[in-house]
Structures are given as C-alpha cells and as structure tokens.
Design a protein around this motif. Structure first.
Motif, short mmCIF file in Angstrom:
data_model
loop_
_atom_site.label_atom_id
_atom_site.label_comp_id
_atom_site.label_asym_id
_atom_site.label_seq_id
_atom_site.Cartn_x
_atom_site.Cartn_y
_atom_site.Cartn_z
N CYS A 263 0.85 -1.19 0.00
CA CYS A 263 0.00 0.00 0.00
C CYS A 263 0.89 1.25 0.00
CB CYS A 263 -0.90 -0.02 1.23
SG CYS A 263 -1.91 1.45 1.40
N GLN A 264 0.72 2.12 -0.97
CA GLN A 264 1.56 3.30 -1.08
C GLN A 264 0.70 4.55 -1.13
OE1 GLN A 264 4.23 2.82 -4.41
NE2 GLN A 264 5.66 1.61 -3.17
N GLY A 265 0.93 5.43 -0.16
CA GLY A 265 0.30 6.73 -0.15
C GLY A 265 1.23 7.77 -0.72
N ILE A 266 0.85 9.03 -0.57
CA ILE A 266 1.65 10.10 -1.16
C ILE A 266 3.02 10.18 -0.49
CG2 ILE A 266 0.68 11.83 0.40
CD1 ILE A 266 1.77 12.34 -3.26
N THR A 267 3.09 9.84 0.81
CA THR A 267 4.39 9.88 1.51
C THR A 267 5.35 8.85 0.92
OG1 THR A 267 3.20 10.52 3.51
CG2 THR A 267 5.47 9.82 3.77
N SER A 268 4.83 7.63 0.69
CA SER A 268 5.69 6.59 0.12
C SER A 268 6.08 6.92 -1.32
CB SER A 268 4.97 5.25 0.16
OG SER A 268 4.66 4.88 1.48
N LEU A 269 5.15 7.47 -2.07
CA LEU A 269 5.45 7.82 -3.46
C LEU A 269 6.52 8.91 -3.54
CD1 LEU A 269 1.82 7.82 -4.93
CD2 LEU A 269 3.57 6.06 -5.21
N LEU A 270 6.48 9.84 -2.59
CA LEU A 270 7.51 10.87 -2.55
C LEU A 270 8.85 10.28 -2.13
CD1 LEU A 270 5.49 13.78 -0.88
CD2 LEU A 270 6.44 13.80 -3.18
N ALA A 271 8.80 9.36 -1.16
CA ALA A 271 10.06 8.76 -0.68
C ALA A 271 10.70 7.89 -1.74
CB ALA A 271 9.79 7.95 0.59
N ASN A 272 9.89 7.23 -2.57
CA ASN A 272 10.42 6.33 -3.60
C ASN A 272 10.76 7.04 -4.91
OD1 ASN A 272 10.13 4.15 -1.87
ND2 ASN A 272 8.03 3.76 -2.54
N GLY A 273 10.55 8.34 -4.96
CA GLY A 273 10.93 9.09 -6.15
C GLY A 273 9.90 9.06 -7.26
N VAL A 274 8.71 8.48 -7.00
CA VAL A 274 7.65 8.51 -8.01
C VAL A 274 7.23 9.96 -8.25
CG1 VAL A 274 5.33 7.72 -8.58
CG2 VAL A 274 6.90 6.21 -7.34
N PRO A 448 -4.07 6.31 9.38
CA PRO A 448 -2.77 5.63 9.55
C PRO A 448 -1.79 6.08 8.47
CG PRO A 448 -4.59 4.06 9.69
CD PRO A 448 -5.18 5.35 9.19
N ARG A 449 -0.54 6.15 8.85
CA ARG A 449 0.51 6.49 7.89
C ARG A 449 0.70 5.35 6.90
NH1 ARG A 449 5.21 6.42 10.23
NH2 ARG A 449 6.24 7.96 8.90
N ALA A 450 1.17 5.70 5.70
CA ALA A 450 1.34 4.69 4.65
C ALA A 450 2.36 3.64 5.08
CB ALA A 450 1.79 5.37 3.35
N GLU A 451 3.40 4.05 5.80
CA GLU A 451 4.41 3.09 6.27
C GLU A 451 3.80 2.09 7.23
OE1 GLU A 451 4.68 6.25 6.16
OE2 GLU A 451 6.46 6.82 5.01
N TYR A 452 2.91 2.58 8.09
CA TYR A 452 2.25 1.69 9.05
C TYR A 452 1.35 0.68 8.32
CZ TYR A 452 -0.76 0.19 12.90
OH TYR A 452 -1.46 -0.56 13.81
N GLU A 453 0.58 1.16 7.36
CA GLU A 453 -0.30 0.26 6.61
C GLU A 453 0.51 -0.76 5.82
OE1 GLU A 453 -2.86 2.70 4.29
OE2 GLU A 453 -4.31 2.95 5.92
N ALA A 454 1.66 -0.36 5.30
CA ALA A 454 2.51 -1.31 4.57
C ALA A 454 3.01 -2.42 5.50
CB ALA A 454 3.68 -0.57 3.94
N LYS A 455 3.40 -2.05 6.72
CA LYS A 455 3.85 -3.05 7.69
C LYS A 455 2.72 -3.99 8.09
CE LYS A 455 8.25 -2.33 8.71
NZ LYS A 455 9.26 -3.40 8.66
N VAL A 456 1.53 -3.43 8.28
CA VAL A 456 0.38 -4.26 8.63
C VAL A 456 0.04 -5.21 7.50
CG1 VAL A 456 -2.10 -4.19 9.13
CG2 VAL A 456 -0.56 -2.59 10.26
#
Length: 952
Positions: A263-274, A448-456
């Motif tokens: 699961c990737q939200g805007i925070t993850s997309l920014l962190a991954n360079g998308v 929930p933060r995108a990182e948290y949802e990814a871990k879940v």
C-alpha cells in the motif's frame, strides 16, 4: 471504511474525465470541434491561467501541485493535452492510456528511445495514483512544457462537491449568515482601551485582519444538509486557498495505490521518487512592479521585514495564509518575546546592582588586598608553583557582578515569571481559539501512515502464507520490540557519546593548564585560567552545533523504524527523542561546571587523579560561578548567532544560489524556454520545502532553558534572548514568506507536546537554580559565616575562614613544585579552598565541623527555596484563570445564539407544515363537494391532491 463510505456514493458524472489530446485524438476516439481546436492553438494559455494559478481554462483554481521527473526526448516537442472531468469512461481510458495533459507521455515512435524499466514503473504508479485521485473527485491537469527541463507538473483542483464533502467530514467550522455583536467594555475599561489603542496605533500592522472587531459571524460545522445557514453567495471564496489545500492533502492521505501488494500513499510515493514534490501554491509574487496586492505581498510588507520589527505581528493574517498550527507558533513566539521584556529589565537591574556594589564587597576587597599575603597551593603537580591570592583579584571582582544577594531575588522572580508566562499563554491561546473558531474543535482519529499500513499488510500476508486466519491486523509491542530495543540502545549510546566528549574536553582543560603553566612569563601564567576556559568553551560550542545536526537525523531515523501509526504519534515521538538528545548535548558541559567541577579534587598531598597523571581541576578562589557564567554566555550566544541565525540565513541562500546556477545552465541550453515567463508552480518548486515546526520550537525551547535553568549565574540571559527573538521573528517570517514553499495548513488548538516540555523545564529550573545558589555560589557560606562565625557581624575575615592550611612537607613524592622559590622566599604553609582541619590538629586534613554546618545550611536552603517557589508558582497558576472571563461569556453567547437559530428554523418548518396541512384540508373539502357524476374528474382531483401533499 471511510474511503468506501465517501466515494461509493459518487455519481458517474463526478467520476468521469474528459480528455483533449491534440496529438492522439484518433487513438482515444474523441472527436473535437474544429473551432475548439483552433481556439486552443491560438489563445495565450499563460494569460488565461494567470501564470499557473489556474487551470488552462482560466476558471478552476490550482489547489495543489504534484511534481515528478521524467526523461524528455530532445528530438520532439509535445503539444497540449488536458484533463476534464466530464466523461464517465475514466476507468477504461486510464487502463488503455496514461494520464494525459500538457506535454504528457506520448506513444514512442520508432526513432524515439524507449524509457528504461524504472521510468516505466514510476509512470505506471503515477497513472494508478492519479486515476484514484480522479475517482475521489479531484480534477487534474498535466504540464510538462516548462522552463525546468525534465520536470513535469500535475495541477490539482478540488471542485465544489469535493470541498463540501470533505468539509463535512472534517467538521470545519464555517461562518454562517448570522452576525452578532461582541461584548465591549464599558465605563473606565472602555476609556483605558481607547487610550491604549491610540498609544499603540503606530506599532499596529496595517492589515484589515488586525483591526479590533465589534461584530462576528456565528460559526457552525459545515453540513451539506444545512447549506442554507451559510453565506454561499460567492462559492469561489467561501473556502479560502488555505482550506482548499488542506482538503486536497486530506484526500491524498486517504487515496492509495497498491504496487506489488504494498500500500503506497503520497508519503511513500515521494520517498520512492515517483513524485519529487507535493505542495500548495503561494498566492502570487511578493515583489516587483505591477504586482497585484495579495496576502503574501501584504505579509512581506507588514510582517516579514526587519523595518517593522517594532510592530505587533498580524497573527490573524498569518493564520489565514499558513493555517492555525503555524499561526499558533508565531503567536507563542510573540508572547514569549513580550514576556522577556520585564525579565530583561529586572536582569539588567540585578547586573547593575552588582556593578554598583563591587567596590563595597568585602570578600573581593580582601582577596585583592596584597597586604594579606595569602599564599595558595599549586594548581598542578611539579610544573605549577605557589601563587598569591591577590593575582586572582580580577576574577573575584567579576564574580561579584553575578554572585550577589540580588541573584537570589532574581531566581525567585524568574521562577514566578515562568509560571506567569505559561498562564498568560494559555489565556492568549483561548482568545485565539475563540477568534479562529476552534473552541469546539476536537482532533479526530488520524488516518494511519502509509508506512504503518505497509507493515500491517506485510504482517497479514505472512499470516495468510502460514494459513492463519486472523481479524484485522495491527502492530503490537512484539512487532516493535526490535525497534524499541534499537531506540533504547541508540539513545544510551548517544548520551554516552556526549558524556565522552565532555570528558575529553575536561582532559584538554587539565593538560592545557599544565602545559601553559610551564610558560616562563608571569603574564602567561596569570592568564592560564582564562585561556583554558575560553578555548574549552569554544570547543564545546563547535561540538554542540555539530552534534545537534547529527542527533536530529538520528532521532528521525529512530522514530521511523518504530513505525508510529499516525502523523501525530510520529511527531510526538520525534520531538521527545530530539529534545532529550539535544537537551543533554547543550547542557552537559554547563552541568559539569555548575555541579561537578572542583567537587572531587581532593586536597594537597592527596589529590584525585585521572589516568594516574591528570589531576582534577579546581574552581577559582571566588568559586565556579564566574566560569559558569562564561560557559553559559558563550554557548548561548554562539548557538543563537551561528546555529540559529547564520545557518537559517546562510544555508538557504547557498541552496538558492546553487539552484539558480543550475537553472541558468539549463536556460543557456534552451533559449526558447528561457524567454517564457515562469509559471507560479515553477517558481515555487525552486523554493525550499517546508521541514516542519520542530526545529523552530526546539531552538526556542533550548533558549528557554538557558533563560530559566541557570539564570542565577547569568542575569543577562533574558536580555540576550530578547534581542535574538526580535530578529528571530522577522527572520522566520521572511523565511516562511519568501524562502519556503507554502506549507499545508494544519488545524490545531494548542502547541501540543511543547507546552508540557515548557512546564517541565519551568519546574526543573526551580530545582536547578536552588542548587546553583546553594552549592555553586558562595551565598550560603557567606550567610553561615555572617550569622555563626563573624565576630563583629560583618564579612571581614570570610576569605580566611573558607581557606584551609597545608604543610608543604606533606606533599606526596614527585608532586612538589619544581621551583619552590619562585616567589623569592621559601614557603612552609600554603592555603587551599576547603573546610578541613589544619596540619597542627590531631586529625589533620580531616573534614571540619564548619563543612557540615555549611552543608546542612545548603540542603536546608534547597528544600525551603524549592518548596516556597513551587508553592508560589502553583498559587500564580491557581489565581489566574485559564479562560478569560469575556471569552467564556462570548462562547456561552455563541451557544445560545446557535440554539436560537435552530429553534427558529424548526419553528419555521412547523409553521410551513401547518400551512400546507390547512391547504391540504381545504383541498380535500373542495374535492368532497364535487358531484358523483364526475367520477373521473373526482378521482383525478383526489389523486392530484394526494400527490400535492406528498410533494410538500
């Protein structure tokens, strides 16, 4: 879930998109009228869109910008493509074609190079995420034909239905049509207020939002069912730009895309360079000719300028432009700076009192009197020789400037000042909550933060793989245990590193003092203590500044591996770790000088050694308070000058220069793009991203510690803090207005965890100042001598009373001075500062009774001072109400008026129903009076009457 609840009810026409792709019209099957196509090619798009503030149609505002990098072919230029939300076939288009827009990704020709796998992967994820944003109701438009080579922009607009929907879910309080009068003071208070307004008129900012209000609109949480309560005459301005960008950012947090089951939200997309950036736009330019007046320009003129440093801040305009959270920060900073004015005045008076009484201070006069001929024991082994106490005359006189009876009063005053400051801020905060319609605001459970949802998700996939069916997963303490253990070990290691560095500086001081003592010149030997202290403090300052930056990065990394569930939890944990590490880093050298230096020295003939060769350093004959003052002043002023101001000015300017040089090089490659005027989102992209308020608060909290924790040793600390904050307010304002991208407005009704930290520092200051006065200064020994040992009730003989005697024949082997005849005669007895028995006593060099008497007095003073000041602080806290009386009356008045509005609305509905009921009854009577022969007409009349009633 909330996503399904909100978006499943959208009609098809709200989900659709309408695409104009000039180059690929036939591919997507869209037929455009010839006149529309010609107009799109002939009109100046930059003029229509107000240079980036609107979409290409010139009507829809740009509420948010997404930025991404792409590899652009140098052979061909793409033409304009746009996104319109009018077609119901969004899903099929999104699956078959990438998200279109101006200069969007086109089908590669045979001569054009294919993108690599990573670029295709990022493009796919962008299309997936942008498609989900369109399904959520947002409208998008792409622009890749910009002056910045290889950078694409996605402009986002929130239509009216999305704004209403999100405002209702967020329970945003919006002004209604109801206007009421604000209670005004009467009688004497009214006259006093009018006089104060005339006096303070020159220092008031010239903005409409800062003028005193006599009327106020009644506010109510927005509801689509009760839109008639609100003034919707101008829907374009009903939701201001701050609110619109906030709503879009909330949609960003809800909308996700799933990529490889992650699961990737805007925070993850920014962190991954998308995406490389996401930000709302500034209102316009703030400088230049023919610039339209906007809130940003007004803030720059009336707030972010050093020429208006003497004026009040336009806090309401700051809140309107940047949101409540940033508005509360600057309001708190303004209150703190105002409260430093009385503290600075009292501190200067205390310092001037010390200057005025320095010639009347008997202990310093005795130390400077060469007729006393007091010979002191060597400060180090072998290389140091005997010295006269009169050589430390300057240090003794300087110590009196800060170590006098007035400093005790000042410590009590500053403890009460801290309590008053906290109460004053709570009252100011309640006034702002009332003015900003935050009185009933309660923070909902954050997403929930995108990182948290990814871990879940990762955890649930692991359990599914093991064929274990469970309920909704969440991260437990067992899942976080490795992160918690890493945090504990990391923080202990960092604190240990700080202690090790301080210990290294101590070794430097001891070794340097021994090396300088070998100097053959008397002037060199006399300045050993000052030289060692100054150089050691500078080393401490440099280390503190470097470790501050390192600890900030480590605290963020430690918080990230914990994977907090919400952004609020992430911020609070980050603040706690960063504050703990930076507090220890900033104050450990000061704590050492205040409470440890000179405590574990030993005595002549039995000194305490480090590594069996370095003797622990001693305090000066006048005590360690003067050295503590030097340490505190250099570290405080150095941090403010170098870290706070120089870094905040210099580093952004340097980054801006680097970006300018890069853009200049790109412009030289493409003269055609250089001739174009930059769009608003291109200009804002070149600004620094907003990094949060944590560094700003941290800087002020550490300063608050310098002002309160050791104020007994440095009464001028409030004055230097005041001068720094006057510059800091305008520096931060200029940075927010001109140097940073516009932050996303965040609602908040208080300053959060920082208030608890301030209260903790205030309580700790009482304890530390009690110990500084009792153990670091000579205040208690003087009182004990004055009332227990003085023969004539004066301080004459105090210096001799605090010195013990030592027979030089009792030196350990190899520790006696190499040159015992340096003073010109042989020394038999030397003196050192301690309470011990003389060498001619039966229990020679044992601790004397005087030591225990002074120690008992010191402990008693700590207990009395701490409890007395704590009681007075709590009394101030109790006697000053948290909510001003007029504000509580206004809040109650708002509740009553709101009840009246709804009562009138219900009465109107009842009257309307009764009116329609009477009409219905009359219709029925008329229908019953018809002739039975007209059965078709009769039945038709009855049915029409029934249908009329149903419509009502």
């Amino acid at each position: 879930m909330r996503v399904n609840e909100k978006y499943s009810s959208l009609p098809d026409e709200e989900k659709g998109i309408h695409i104009i792709n000039i180059r690929a019209i036939e591919d997507i099957g869209y037929i455009q009228h010839e006149s529309t196509l010609l107009n799109s090619l002939c009109q100046d798009p930059d003029a229509n869109c107000k240079y980036g503030l609107c979409f290409r149609d010139g009507k829809r505002k740009v509420d948010y910008i997404l930025v991404y990098h792409y590899k652009k072919s140098s052979v061909s230029r793409t033409l304009t493509r746009r996104i319109h939300h009018n077609d119901s076939s969004a899903r099929s288009i999104k699956q078959d074609h990438p998200l279109p827009g101006k200069g969007g990704h086109l089908d590669m020709g045979e001569n054009e190079p294919h993108m690599d796998y990573h670029e295709d992967d990022k493009r796919f994820r962008r299309e997936e995420y942008e498609g989900n944003l369109m399904e959520a109701g947002l409208e998008l438009e792409r622009d890749e034909d910009t002056k910045i080579h290889g950078i694409g922009f996605v402009k986002i607009h929130a239509p009216w239905n999305v704004l209403c929907r999100e405002a209702e879910f967020l329970k945003l309080k919006m002004p209604t049509k109801k206007v009421y009068q604000i209670n005004q003071p009467h009688g004497l208070l009214k006259k006093i207020n009018s006089v104060l307004q005339k006096i303070t008129e020159p220092i008031q900012p010239k903005v409409a939002e800062h003028k005193p209000q006599t009327v106020k609109r009644l506010s109510y949480p927005f509801s689509r069912e009760k839109q008639h309560l609100f003034d919707l005459s101008d829907k374009e301005s009903f939701f201001d730009s701050k609110t619109r960008s906030t709503i879009v950012s909330i949609v960003f947090k809800i909308v996700h895309c799933y990529y490889v089951f992650v699961c990737q939200g805007i925070t993850s997309l920014l962190a991954n360079g998308v995406y490389s950036a996401a930000y709302p736009l500034h209102d316009g330019d703030y400088e230049g000719e023919n610039v339209e007046l906007n809130d940003r320009k007004l803030l720059c003129e009336e707030w972010a300028s050093y020429g208006v440093f003497y004026k009040y801040q336009p806090i309401d305009l700051v809140r309107k432009y940047f949101g409540e959270k940033i508005g509360l920060y600057f309001a708190w900073l303004g209150v703190y700076t105002q409260m430093l004015i009385p503290a600075s005045i009292v501190g200067v008076i205390v310092f001037l009192y010390g200057c005025a009484t320095v010639d009347e201070n008997i202990p310093s006069m005795e130390m400077c009197d060469q007729r006393n001929n007091i010979i002191m024991c060597p400060l180090c082994d072998k290389t140091c020789s005997y010295w006269k106490m009169s050589s430390a005359c300057a240090t003794a006189r300087a110590s009196h400037l800060f170590d006098n009876p007035a400093t005790v009063f000042f410590s009590v005053f500053m403890a009460l000042w801290a309590a008053t400051f906290m109460e004053h801020w709570k009252r100011k905060q309640m006034r702002l909550n009332y003015r900003w319609d935050l009185t009933g605001f309660e923070e909902e459970e954050a997403h929930p933060r995108a990182e948290y949802e990814a871990k879940v998700l990762e955890k649930s996939l692991r359990k599914e793989y093991r064929h274990k069916k469970t309920d909704k997963e969440k991260l437990t303490w067992k899942d976080r245990f490795p992160a918690y253990f890493t945090n504990f070990v990391g923080i202990i290691f960092m604190i240990g590193l700080t202690f090790a560095i301080v210990f290294g500086v101590i070794i430097y001081r001891i070794s340097t003092a021994a090396a300088l003592a070998i100097s053959s010149t008397p002037s060199g030997r006399s300045s050993v203590r000052v030289t060692v202290t100054a150089t050691a403090v500078i080393i401490n300052l440099v280390v503190i500044i470097i470790l501050d930056e390192v600890y900030g990065c480590i605290a963020r990394w430690l918080t990230q591996i914990e994977v907090p569930k919400t952004d609020k939890s992430f911020e609070e944990r980050l603040i706690f770790k960063a504050f703990l590490l930076k507090f220890v880093n900033a104050y450990t050298p000061i704590f050492y000088v205040a409470f440890f230096k000179g405590r574990f020295v030993g005595r002549p003939g039995d000194y305490v050694y480090i590594f069996r060769s370095f003797r622990m350093e001693e305090c000066a004959p006048g005590g360690c308070l003067m050295e503590l003052c030097i340490q505190l002043s250099i570290i405080m002023l150095g941090k403010q000058l170098i870290q706070n101001n120089l870094f905040e000015i210099g580093i952004p300017k340097m980054k801006k220069l680097i970006r300018y040089l890069k853009l200049k090089r790109q412009r030289s490659l493409d003269h055609e793009e250089h001739m174009k005027k930059k769009q608003r989102y291109e200009v804002d992209y070149n600004l620094e991203p907003f990094a949060g308020l944590t560094p700003e608060y941290m800087e002020m909290i550490i300063q608050f510690g310098f002002v309160t924790l050791f104020v007994a040793s440095f009464p001028l600390a409030p004055l230097f803090a005041l001068l720094n904050n006057i510059i800091e307010i305008r520096l931060d304002a200029k940075k927010f207005v001109t140097e940073l991208r516009r932050p996303v407005a965040v609602r908040a009704k208080d300053i959060g965890i920082w208030y608890n930290i301030l209260r903790g520092v205030g309580k700790l200051a009482v304890i530390i100042n009690a110990f500084v006065i009792s153990f670091t200064s000579d205040f208690i020994p003087r009182l004990v001598y004055l009332y227990m040992y003085s023969e004539n009730g004066t301080m004459h003989g105090f210096v001799n009373h605090t010195l013990s005697s030592f027979n030089v024949s009792d030196f350990q082997e190899g520790t006696a001075p190499n040159d015992p005849m340096e003073l010109g005669y042989e020394v038999q007895i030397c003196r050192y500062k301690d309470y011990r028995e003389p060498p001619w006593s039966e229990n020679k060099y044992d601790i004397s009774k005087d030591f225990w008497a002074v120690l008992a007095a010191r402990l008693a003073f700590v207990i009395v001072f701490q409890n007395l000041v704590m009681f007075m602080s709590d009394f101030v806290d109790w006697i000053i109400p948290d909510i001003p009386k007029d504000i509580s009356q206004q809040i109650h008045k708002e509740k009553v008026l709101m009840v009246e509005v709804f009562m009138k609305e219900e009465q109107g509905k009842l009257q309307m129903l009764e009116t329609w009921k009477d009409k219905d009854m009359k219709k029925g009577e008329n229908c019953n009076n018809h002739s039975p022969k007209l059965s078709r007409s009769h039945s038709g009349s009855v049915s029409s009457c029934h249908s009329y009633h149903i419509d009502v």
